[in-house]
Design an enzyme around this catalytic site. Sequence first.
Site, short mmCIF file in Angstrom:
data_model
loop_
_atom_site.label_atom_id
_atom_site.label_comp_id
_atom_site.label_asym_id
_atom_site.label_seq_id
_atom_site.Cartn_x
_atom_site.Cartn_y
_atom_site.Cartn_z
N ARG A 108 0.49 -1.27 0.24
CA ARG A 108 -0.21 -0.17 -0.57
C ARG A 108 1.07 1.39 -0.44
NH1 ARG A 108 -2.67 0.08 4.51
NH2 ARG A 108 -1.95 -1.75 5.88
N GLU A 191 4.96 2.29 18.05
CA GLU A 191 4.02 2.68 18.12
C GLU A 191 3.10 2.64 19.77
OE1 GLU A 191 0.29 4.48 15.24
OE2 GLU A 191 0.48 2.64 16.11
#
Length: 302
Positions: A108, A191
């Site tokens: 992507r 994250e």
Amino acid sequence: MPAGLTPTEEIPADELVKKTDIDLYRQLLDQLNSKADANGQPGAVNRMIDIRRQLTEFQLHYKFGMDEVLTKINVLREEFEHTRDYSPIEHVNYRLKSLERILDKVQRYGSEPSLEGIRHAIRDIAGIRITTSFVSDAYWVAEMLCSQPDLRVVEVKDYIRAPKVNGYQSLHVILQVPVYLSNRTEFVYVEVQIRTVAMDFWASLEHKIYYTYEGEVPSDILDELRSAAEQAAALDRQMAEIRDKVTALREQAPASGQGATGPTPSDRPDPAHWFRGNDDAATASDSQTPPFTWQDLQNRSN
């Protein structure tokens, strides 16, 4: 695994993402095979062993980085639980992305299908989610984590103050964590998502609905999801107001960071101020200015 922390349950990869282009696997395999040859591994069996070692090492580095942050979170959590009457941390989940999901993201993003390319382009391979009771707690936890000197703050995305179009709310912090190996130090991205229980409930359901419809969610359901997100935000505000009323009724107000209902905004500077832009930042003479500002984050990221 640190005590009190649980892994995030994931839906199998084949139910989450469309099948990744087989060419990505071939390109990654070719890159690993070339590196195995460069390492002086003759023969197919030895090359396969070396490829497996490369992939294992790649995944372990992210696991080690995640473990470092989880340990820090667990230290904060246990400190509050054992020395104070209130902890801002309700739940902690974590996960490592599978190779299939990593390559889906490579496709992507249009990133280079190599370990080095993935290492630079994909920053959420290691992910931690912290759930808090109140919005102010989310900023408070972020403040405590980001102020630790061995963690480098790379990026902060505040979807609480500026929710996504679909209604999603959360505070995202990308950290770069040093991993001390036997012969070198590696820096990996981790994250950390921090949000309230109400935000987490909404996000979990939205995630399941999104993949149920394979990304093509009907417009009427999207409208209902946005409305539900607004109601969740209203619930957070209402619970914070109730907390403040309960605190005000106490015969003796709790000390900063203590009390069964948690710290109120009057107990300490508003931590949300830490994540405002430069135009919103208070002057240096403001006595309520927290120890860090958005500019500090940018400086630490350089």
